[in-house]
Design a protein around this motif. Sequence first.
Motif, PDB file in Angstrom:
ATOM      1  N   SER A 157       0.819  -1.224   0.000  1.00  0.00           N
ATOM      2  CA  SER A 157       0.000   0.000   0.000  1.00  0.00           C
ATOM      3  C   SER A 157       0.847   1.266   0.000  1.00  0.00           C
ATOM      4  CB  SER A 157      -0.943   0.000   1.195  1.00  0.00           C
ATOM      5  OG  SER A 157      -0.199  -0.032   2.399  1.00  0.00           O
ATOM      6  N   THR A 158       2.167   1.149   0.144  1.00  0.00           N
ATOM      7  CA  THR A 158       3.020   2.348   0.148  1.00  0.00           C
ATOM      8  C   THR A 158       3.949   2.437  -1.061  1.00  0.00           C
ATOM      9  OG1 THR A 158       4.688   1.216   1.502  1.00  0.00           O
ATOM     10  CG2 THR A 158       3.000   2.484   2.665  1.00  0.00           C
ATOM     11  N   VAL A 159       4.127   1.342  -1.777  1.00  0.00           N
ATOM     12  CA  VAL A 159       5.031   1.326  -2.936  1.00  0.00           C
ATOM     13  C   VAL A 159       4.296   1.860  -4.165  1.00  0.00           C
ATOM     14  CG1 VAL A 159       6.317  -0.182  -4.510  1.00  0.00           C
ATOM     15  CG2 VAL A 159       6.421  -0.573  -2.053  1.00  0.00           C
ATOM     16  N   THR A 160       4.928   2.810  -4.860  1.00  0.00           N
ATOM     17  CA  THR A 160       4.372   3.311  -6.118  1.00  0.00           C
ATOM     18  C   THR A 160       5.279   2.863  -7.252  1.00  0.00           C
ATOM     19  OG1 THR A 160       5.547   5.404  -5.858  1.00  0.00           O
ATOM     20  CG2 THR A 160       3.272   5.317  -5.054  1.00  0.00           C
ATOM     21  N   LEU A 161       4.698   2.700  -8.417  1.00  0.00           N
ATOM     22  CA  LEU A 161       5.454   2.259  -9.585  1.00  0.00           C
ATOM     23  C   LEU A 161       5.717   3.436 -10.513  1.00  0.00           C
ATOM     24  CD1 LEU A 161       3.511  -1.041 -10.330  1.00  0.00           C
ATOM     25  CD2 LEU A 161       5.591  -0.748  -9.010  1.00  0.00           C
ATOM     26  N   SER A 162       6.746   3.302 -11.317  1.00  0.00           N
ATOM     27  CA  SER A 162       7.111   4.321 -12.302  1.00  0.00           C
ATOM     28  C   SER A 162       6.899   3.757 -13.694  1.00  0.00           C
ATOM     29  CB  SER A 162       8.580   4.713 -12.134  1.00  0.00           C
ATOM     30  OG  SER A 162       8.806   5.223 -10.845  1.00  0.00           O
ATOM     31  N   PRO A 163       6.723   4.615 -14.682  1.00  0.00           N
ATOM     32  CA  PRO A 163       6.599   4.123 -16.057  1.00  0.00           C
ATOM     33  C   PRO A 163       7.835   3.305 -16.429  1.00  0.00           C
ATOM     34  CG  PRO A 163       6.054   6.448 -15.951  1.00  0.00           C
ATOM     35  CD  PRO A 163       6.590   6.072 -14.603  1.00  0.00           C
ATOM     36  N   GLY A 164       7.600   2.184 -17.085  1.00  0.00           N
ATOM     37  CA  GLY A 164       8.698   1.311 -17.493  1.00  0.00           C
ATOM     38  C   GLY A 164       9.074   0.262 -16.463  1.00  0.00           C
TER      39      GLY A 164
END
Length: 151
Positions: free
Chosen positions: A72-79
Motif C-alpha cells: 500500500s506504500t510502494v508506487t510504480l514508475s513508467p517502465g
Amino acid sequence: MTETLPVIAAPEPQLIHAVIAYNAFDPEDCTRITIDHAPDKTLADYLGGPLPEEADWAVGVNGGLIEPEHWSTVTLSPGDYLTVSVRPHGGQGGGKMVLRLVAMIAVMVVAWYAAPALAGAFFGGSSIAAGVIGATIPTIGSFKVNQETAP
C-alpha cells in the motif's frame, strides 16, 4: 526563405510491464500484460483485481521482492517491471518431510552395514540371516521414522 518548424512527437505511452505466473515451476503458465501507469496508484491498487485470493502471492518490482505489508506504500514508475507469482510451499508438515527423508536414508545406510555384521555375530555369517536382518531393519526403521515425524 524556408522556415524549419519543430516536430512535436506524440508522448510515449507510460506503461508498466507485468507478468503474472500461476505456477512457479512452469514458465509457460503465465499472463504477460502491460498496464497504463497512473501516478496516484500504489502497488496494492494495481494488484486489486486479477489475483485469485486463495493463493499466497510473491510480488516483485524490477527484480526486488516487495512484502505484502508494503504494497500500500510502494508506487510504480513508467517502465517498471512487475512480477507476480504464486509462492511455492512445501507439503503438509513443512520441514518434517526433509527430516523424514534424511532419517530414511540413515536407516538404509545402517541396514546396509549392520545386517552382515549382525548375521556374522549371531548366526555364523549366514546369508539367509543377513537377508532377513537386512529386510527387518528398514521395515522397523521406516515404522519408527514415520511414527516420530508424523504431521
